[in-house]
Design a protein around this motif. Structure first.
Motif, short mmCIF file in Angstrom:
data_model
loop_
_atom_site.label_atom_id
_atom_site.label_comp_id
_atom_site.label_asym_id
_atom_site.label_seq_id
_atom_site.Cartn_x
_atom_site.Cartn_y
_atom_site.Cartn_z
N PHE A 95 0.82 -1.24 -0.18
CA PHE A 95 -0.18 -0.08 0.10
C PHE A 95 0.81 1.34 -0.10
N ASP A 96 0.29 2.37 -0.76
CA ASP A 96 1.23 3.63 -0.77
C ASP A 96 0.26 4.59 0.04
N LEU A 97 0.66 4.63 1.42
CA LEU A 97 -0.32 5.58 2.19
C LEU A 97 0.26 6.86 1.97
N GLN A 98 -0.59 7.83 1.89
CA GLN A 98 -0.26 9.21 1.69
C GLN A 98 -0.70 9.71 2.95
N LEU A 99 0.19 9.72 4.07
CA LEU A 99 -0.21 10.31 5.37
C LEU A 99 -0.03 11.84 5.64
N PRO A 100 -0.95 12.38 6.58
CA PRO A 100 -0.89 13.69 7.00
C PRO A 100 0.45 14.15 7.55
N ASP A 101 0.97 15.43 7.53
CA ASP A 101 2.18 15.75 7.93
C ASP A 101 2.22 15.40 9.38
N ASN A 102 3.26 15.22 10.10
CA ASN A 102 3.22 14.98 11.48
C ASN A 102 2.92 13.65 11.78
N LEU A 103 2.69 12.42 10.96
CA LEU A 103 2.41 11.60 11.27
C LEU A 103 3.36 10.30 10.52
N LYS A 104 4.11 10.03 11.27
CA LYS A 104 5.12 8.99 10.50
C LYS A 104 4.76 7.59 10.52
N ALA A 105 5.04 6.82 9.60
CA ALA A 105 4.69 5.47 9.39
C ALA A 105 5.80 4.45 9.50
N TYR A 106 5.80 3.40 10.13
CA TYR A 106 6.79 2.30 10.26
C TYR A 106 6.29 0.90 10.12
N PRO A 107 6.25 0.52 8.77
CA PRO A 107 5.46 -0.79 8.45
C PRO A 107 6.35 -2.08 9.04
N ASP A 108 5.46 -2.94 9.67
CA ASP A 108 6.20 -4.34 9.63
C ASP A 108 6.23 -5.12 8.66
N GLN A 109 7.07 -6.31 8.45
CA GLN A 109 6.92 -7.34 7.46
C GLN A 109 5.58 -7.77 7.07
N PRO A 110 5.09 -7.71 6.08
CA PRO A 110 3.65 -8.29 5.84
C PRO A 110 3.51 -9.71 6.16
N GLU A 111 2.52 -10.30 6.65
CA GLU A 111 2.16 -11.47 6.87
C GLU A 111 1.28 -12.24 5.58
N ILE A 112 1.95 -13.19 4.74
CA ILE A 112 1.15 -13.44 3.70
C ILE A 112 1.07 -15.07 4.02
N ASP A 113 -0.29 -15.35 3.27
CA ASP A 113 -0.73 -16.80 3.21
C ASP A 113 -1.40 -17.11 2.09
N THR A 114 -1.18 -18.18 1.28
CA THR A 114 -1.99 -18.83 0.25
C THR A 114 -2.43 -20.18 0.59
N ASN A 115 -3.68 -20.42 0.61
CA ASN A 115 -4.48 -21.76 0.71
C ASN A 115 -5.33 -22.22 -0.49
N TRP A 116 -5.87 -23.32 -0.28
CA TRP A 116 -6.36 -23.78 -1.12
C TRP A 116 -7.83 -23.95 -0.84
#
Length: 186
Positions: A127-148
């Motif tokens: 995701f490309d988050l366009q955050l307001p000024d004075n709000l910092k983002a620190y993303p974790d590694q995403p959790e991904i899972d594929t199932n049948w």
């Protein structure tokens, strides 16, 4: 291009003879549109003859069986489709923001969950988050899972992002969008 396979192993009786069946399903992802031939599959195995040897063991005979080939017709990506190209039967995007009192310098967790029917989890974009000024983002590694599930592949991606306000105030997060192409309705 083969992306993944799933095996289902079970036993069955045919005319009183037990058989061990290994069923293998594949998910194919075409790298381009057009008509594609998938060659036949050769099975080599042993079949019970119904007779027993001197020690009482069931006798078997080797057999080779070849399936019919398949032709796949892959549609082209529509010219009006947005990028990234996400062709899926269904796509769900949800979010959750941690609750409580928010303070400058303390993290607020934003969780984004994407579930797609017909995609591998690795195909779901960041995701490309366009955050307001004075709000910092620190993303974790995403959790991904594929199932049948019932002959379909289901992808799930969960993103957790720590949002840290650097100044007091009221912040409005922008809408989170993910464009996808509904393969059921075009």
């Amino acid at each position: 291009k083969r992306a993944s396979s799933e095996d289902n192993i079970y036993t069955t009786n045919i005319k009183g003879v037990p058989y061990l069946v290994q069923e293998r399903r594949f998910i194919l992802y075409a790298e381009r549109s057009g008509s594609f031939e998938i060659g036949s599959v050769l099975f080599q195995g042993y079949f019970a003859t119904g007779r027993r040897d001197l020690f009482g063991q069931m006798q078997s005979t080797p057999k080779r069986i070849r399936s019919n080939g398949l032709t796949l017709n892959v549609k082209a990506m529509p010219p009006t489709a947005k990028q990234p190209w996400l062709p899926a039967k269904q796509l769900t995007l949800s979010h959750y923001l941690s609750e409580g009192e928010f303070n400058v310098g303390e993290p607020i967790t934003l969780t984004l969950s994407t579930i797609a029917d017909g995609l591998m989890a690795e195909q779901i974009p960041d995701f490309d988050l366009q955050l307001p000024d004075n709000l910092k983002a620190y993303p974790d590694q995403p959790e991904i899972d594929t199932n049948w599930n019932n002959g379909s592949v289901i992808a799930k991606r969960t993103d957790k992002i720590a949002l840290i306000p650097t100044q007091p105030g009221r912040y409005e997060l922008p809408a989170i969008e993910l464009h996808w192409w509904n393969t059921q309705t075009d």
